[in-house]
Design an enzyme around this catalytic site. Structure first.
Site, short mmCIF file in Angstrom:
data_model
loop_
_atom_site.label_atom_id
_atom_site.label_comp_id
_atom_site.label_asym_id
_atom_site.label_seq_id
_atom_site.Cartn_x
_atom_site.Cartn_y
_atom_site.Cartn_z
N GLY A 1 24.69 67.48 130.03
CA GLY A 1 23.51 67.98 129.33
C GLY A 1 22.47 66.91 129.09
O GLY A 1 21.26 67.19 129.17
N SER B 1 25.34 61.35 112.37
CA SER B 1 23.95 61.56 112.80
C SER B 1 22.96 60.87 111.86
O SER B 1 23.06 60.99 110.64
CB SER B 1 23.64 63.05 112.87
OG SER B 1 22.26 63.24 113.17
N ARG B 2 21.97 60.21 112.45
CA ARG B 2 20.89 59.60 111.68
C ARG B 2 19.67 60.52 111.57
O ARG B 2 18.63 60.12 111.04
CB ARG B 2 20.50 58.26 112.31
CG ARG B 2 21.49 57.14 111.98
CD ARG B 2 21.08 55.83 112.62
NE ARG B 2 21.75 54.69 112.01
CZ ARG B 2 23.01 54.34 112.25
NH1 ARG B 2 23.73 55.05 113.09
NH2 ARG B 2 23.56 53.29 111.65
N LYS C 1 24.46 71.93 123.11
CA LYS C 1 23.11 72.11 123.67
C LYS C 1 23.04 73.27 124.66
O LYS C 1 22.01 73.94 124.75
CB LYS C 1 22.64 70.81 124.32
CG LYS C 1 22.40 69.70 123.30
CD LYS C 1 21.86 68.44 123.95
CE LYS C 1 21.66 67.35 122.90
NZ LYS C 1 21.07 66.12 123.48
#
Length: 284
Positions: free
Chosen positions: A132, A17-18, A68
């Site tokens: 999602g 993840s950034r 999510k």
């Protein structure tokens, strides 16, 4: 000196993840001190991990795959209208001893499509995928006054279910929604915008989409991003898409909306996107 408020991105996997880099850049830009980390949750331990984070003083979480929908359930009593319509949460805020949920994916997508020059008012949009990611962007696309949205999916029943659920929400928007399988993706005159909301590019494969999808000056948009054009972008260019883009701008846009929810300050995503794009290109 007080400790800066603590935030994190939660997912499995999450090491790629950034989000920590993005929020650090937003903090520098706005002069807001914060801590932001990656939080790996076991596949069966999302709620326990989120509650432990709050108990340790955590203020907010960005939620990524595959959690999510679990985040939606966690914040069920405190959902924004966007989150309720999406049926998924990607932004959690700890307030009054409870998790509050919102969905900023659609805001990020629409803002990036506009940045890229797409005209959404009256547009015909093909949305590929019914998970999602697709749920999170359907309502904002309709609010942008797209004339027609067709949802197609490898499993047509899932696309039909998403379309029916959106229509049952009685949003009062005039957008026409239809659904089908991947083979049902064509339309006379082609689509103005085609959005890939599947993980096909992450798997390094192109979708089994028919040829002839694109109208003149159409934009093909992949929600995933990479240093090189994704398989979906390559496929779209061969099929006649005038423009192709990946999801890095959407990622920064949805993060900017999360930052605003948490801090009450709206950062400028442009310079952050430029920085991330340069860093991504340097990895080629």
């Amino acid at each position: 000196m007080s400790t800066p408020p603590r935030y994190a991105v939660i997912g499995n996997p999450v090491e790629h993840s950034r989000s920590p880099r993005i929020h650090a850049l937003f903090g520098q830009q706005t002069g807001i001190a914060l801590q932001y980390e990656r939080l790996l949750a076991p596949l069966g331990g999302f709620e326990a991990t989120a509650q432990a984070f709050a108990a340790e003083g955590g203020c907010g979480l960005n939620v990524t795959v595959p959690f999510k929908q679990q985040a939606f359930e966690l914040a069920l009593d405190h959902l924004s209208a966007r989150a309720r319509l999406a049926g998924a949460v990607n932004t959690l805020s700890w307030k009054d001893q409870a998790w509050h949920g919102c969905n900023t994916d659609g805001v990020g997508l629409v803002s990036d499509l506009i940045r890229l020059g797409a005209r959404l008012d009256g547009a015909r949009v093909l949305l590929v995928g019914a998970g999602g990611a697709a749920r999170g962007v359907l309502q904002p696309l309709a609010e942008a006054r797209c004339a027609q949205i067709r949802i197609v999916n490898r499993t047509p029943e899932r696309a039909a279910e998403l379309a029916q659920n959106w229509q049952a929400a009685n949003t009062g928007l005039p957008t026409q929604i239809s659904a089908g399988g991947l083979a049902d993706a064509n339309i006379d005159g082609g689509w103005n915008v085609v959005v890939n909301a599947t993980a096909s590019s992450l798997q390094g494969t192109a979708l089994a989409l028919p040829a002839g999808l694109y109208a003149d000056d159409a934009l093909a948009f992949d929600m995933l991003y990479a240093a090189q054009p994704t398989p979906f972008m390559v496929q779209a260019a061969r099929d006649g898409a005038a423009r192709c883009a990946d999801g890095l701008g959407m990622l920064v846009g949805q993060a900017a909306e999360s930052f605003y929810i948490w801090h009450g300050v709206r950062p400028d995503p442009g310079p952050v996107l430029d920085t991330l794009r340069a860093e991504l290109q340097a990895q080629r």
